[in-house]
Write an enzyme that holds these catalytic residues in place. Structure first.
Site, short mmCIF file in Angstrom:
data_model
loop_
_atom_site.label_atom_id
_atom_site.label_comp_id
_atom_site.label_asym_id
_atom_site.label_seq_id
_atom_site.Cartn_x
_atom_site.Cartn_y
_atom_site.Cartn_z
CB CYS A 99 1.91 7.49 3.63
SG CYS A 99 2.11 6.26 4.91
CB CYS A 137 5.38 -5.05 9.86
SG CYS A 137 6.55 -4.29 11.02
CB CYS A 182 -0.11 -2.05 13.43
SG CYS A 182 0.47 -1.83 11.75
CB CYS A 204 2.40 -2.56 16.82
SG CYS A 204 4.12 -2.04 16.71
CD GLU A 218 -2.61 -0.87 2.72
OE1 GLU A 218 -3.39 -1.75 3.01
OE2 GLU A 218 -2.39 0.12 3.45
CB CYS A 248 -0.54 1.61 8.56
SG CYS A 248 0.75 0.47 8.80
N1 SAH Z 1 6.97 0.58 11.33
C1 SAH Z 1 7.18 1.96 11.47
C2 SAH Z 1 6.58 2.78 10.33
C3 SAH Z 1 5.24 2.34 9.84
S1 SAH Z 1 3.90 2.50 10.98
C4 SAH Z 1 6.67 2.47 12.80
O1 SAH Z 1 5.98 1.74 13.50
O2 SAH Z 1 6.98 3.60 13.13
C5 SAH Z 1 3.65 4.25 10.95
C6 SAH Z 1 2.76 4.80 12.05
O3 SAH Z 1 1.41 4.37 11.89
C7 SAH Z 1 3.23 4.34 13.41
O4 SAH Z 1 3.42 5.40 14.30
C8 SAH Z 1 2.10 3.45 13.83
O5 SAH Z 1 2.02 3.39 15.16
C9 SAH Z 1 0.88 4.07 13.15
N2 SAH Z 1 -0.26 3.14 13.09
C10 SAH Z 1 -0.26 1.85 12.71
N3 SAH Z 1 -1.50 1.31 12.83
C11 SAH Z 1 -2.31 2.29 13.27
C12 SAH Z 1 -3.72 2.37 13.61
N4 SAH Z 1 -4.51 1.31 13.47
N5 SAH Z 1 -4.19 3.55 14.04
C13 SAH Z 1 -3.38 4.63 14.16
N6 SAH Z 1 -2.08 4.62 13.88
C14 SAH Z 1 -1.53 3.47 13.44
FE1 SF4 Z 2 5.21 -2.72 12.07
FE2 SF4 Z 2 2.79 -1.64 12.23
FE3 SF4 Z 2 4.32 -1.78 14.42
FE4 SF4 Z 2 4.99 -0.07 12.44
S1 SF4 Z 2 3.15 0.00 13.71
S2 SF4 Z 2 6.34 -1.48 13.55
S3 SF4 Z 2 4.30 -1.26 10.64
S4 SF4 Z 2 3.48 -3.54 13.23
#
Ligand code: SAH
Ligand code: SF4
Length: 340
Positions: free
Chosen positions: A103, A110, A117, A114, A90, A329
């Site tokens: 973006c 990944c 996510c 998290c 994406e 994301c």
């Molecule tokens: N992996 C890297 C970059 C990609 S994620 C990182 O974690 O920083 C980029 C941002 O999107 C991160 O700050 C992450 O916490 C946020 N993000 C991911 N899923 C999300 C969600 N469901 N709602 C809001 N922010 C989200």
């Molecule tokens: Fe990976 Fe999503 Fe965590 Fe970023 S927020 S490190 S993309 S799992």
């Protein structure tokens, strides 16, 4: 086939001479990559017909094709691109009056996982090549010139470090898109060694750290990488980073109603922001299916933000762009894969 879109101009010339061609053929080809009408080598003006035919027969020039797209009422365009091996990534174009921010993703899936996510729910499948990263920017650039690039799509950029750095260098080439280093933001969940390295290799790029909680107990529950590198280890790497760069860094903080929004959490966040003179981006959780997290109310976010500001933190509450499409994301990819 070489990773065309992951090459600098100098590398394209070297490629040509390595095949016994004059260097300017490499330059012609490289310049042709940035034209919106180029889909194969034969489309590039000035190249000998037989060379174009030979290279096109060897493989696809474009590293991705559009699979599906959603356009929000606010102009946000979320594109799902299909890579040569069928994997999906994406990228999102976010236009405002003065900017067009893209973006982009750096990996398929990944490994960090998290809990809030969509990208990390099934682990990582592979790293993207530099060309696959560059092409996501170019795809949106052809709709409207790109001004800013944020590495905030799927994947952990610092786990695909070399290709991320290479992509920045290609995108910054003055003869190509010519994007200044200050227009890039690399977001990371916290990889100490690579944070230090980024400060040395690309000191003008902005670093965004996905903090999400300022104490190990809370953070380990939502960002599993915190068990491998506890917060203080990451913060020490950021101290070293801050000593070599003079860019203000950003702290990202996903607001999860039930997990990280007490007064205690606000105090921790403000204290880390003060330590780094960092700007804080509060991101209200964007609901993802199959997570137990809850989206906070606007009141809860405002209250939390006000508390952090009282304690000396500077915050921006990230407005939700693309609210009517699968904007979080990894969401669009996940939905398309589930319906395949
Ligand atoms: N992996 C890297 C970059 C990609 S994620 C990182 O974690 O920083 C980029 C941002 O999107 C991160 O700050 C992450 O916490 C946020 N993000 C991911 N899923 C999300 C969600 N469901 N709602 C809001 N922010 C989200
Ligand atoms: Fe990976 Fe999503 Fe965590 Fe970023 S927020 S490190 S993309 S799992």
């Amino acid at each position: 086939m070489p990773d065309w879109f992951g090459m600098t101009l100098a590398e394209a010339k070297t490629w040509a001479t390595s095949l016994g061609l004059p260097a300017f053929r490499g330059e012609q080809l490289w310049r042709g990559l940035w034209r919106p009408t180029t889909t194969k080598v034969a489309d590039i003006p000035g190249l000998p017909k037989d060379l174009g035919a030979r290279l096109d027969a060897a493989g696809e020039l474009l590293p991705a094709v559009l699979e599906q797209e959603q356009e929000s009422r606010d102009g946000t365009v979320k594109s799902l691109l299909k890579l040569p091996d069928g994997k999906l990534v994406e990228c999102v174009g976010i236009p405002t009056a003065e900017r067009h921010t893209v973006c982009i993703s750096t990996q398929v899936g990944c490994a960090v996982g998290c809990t809030f996510c969509a990208s990390g729910q099934n682990g990582v499948e592979r790293d993207l090549t530099a060309g696959e990263i560059v092409y996501q920017v170019l795809y949106h650039h052809h709709r409207r010139p790109v001004t800013n690039v944020v590495f905030m799509g799927s994947g952990e950029p610092l786990f695909n470090y070399d290709h991320v750095i290479k992509a920045i260098r290609v995108l910054a080439e003055p003869e190509g898109l010519g994007l200044g280093r200050r227009r890039f933001t690399v977001s990371t969940s916290g990889v100490p060694k690579r944070i230090r390295q980024l400060g040395i290799d690309e000191p003008q790029v902005t670093l965004a750290f996905s903090l999400h909680a300022a104490d190990d107990e809370t953070r380990s529950k939502i960002v599993p990488l915190n068990k491998r590198w506890p917060l203080e280890e990451v913060l020490q790497a950021m101290d070293d980073y801050a000593n070599v760069v003079n860019r203000r860094m950003t702290l990202e903080y996903v607001c999860l109603s039930e997990a990280n929004m007490t007064d205690f959490h606000a105090g921790g966040l403000a204290s880390i922001a003060r330590r780094f003179h960092a700007h804080i981006n509060l991101i209200p959780f964007n609901p993802v299916t199959e997570t137990h997290h809850k989206r906070p109310s606007p009141d809860q976010v405002n209250r939390f933000g006000a508390l952090v500001e009282e304690m000396g933190g500077h915050i921006t509450i990230r407005g939700q762009r693309g609210a009517d499409i699968d904007a979080a994301c990894g969401q669009l990819r996940k939905r398309v894969l589930e319906n395949r």
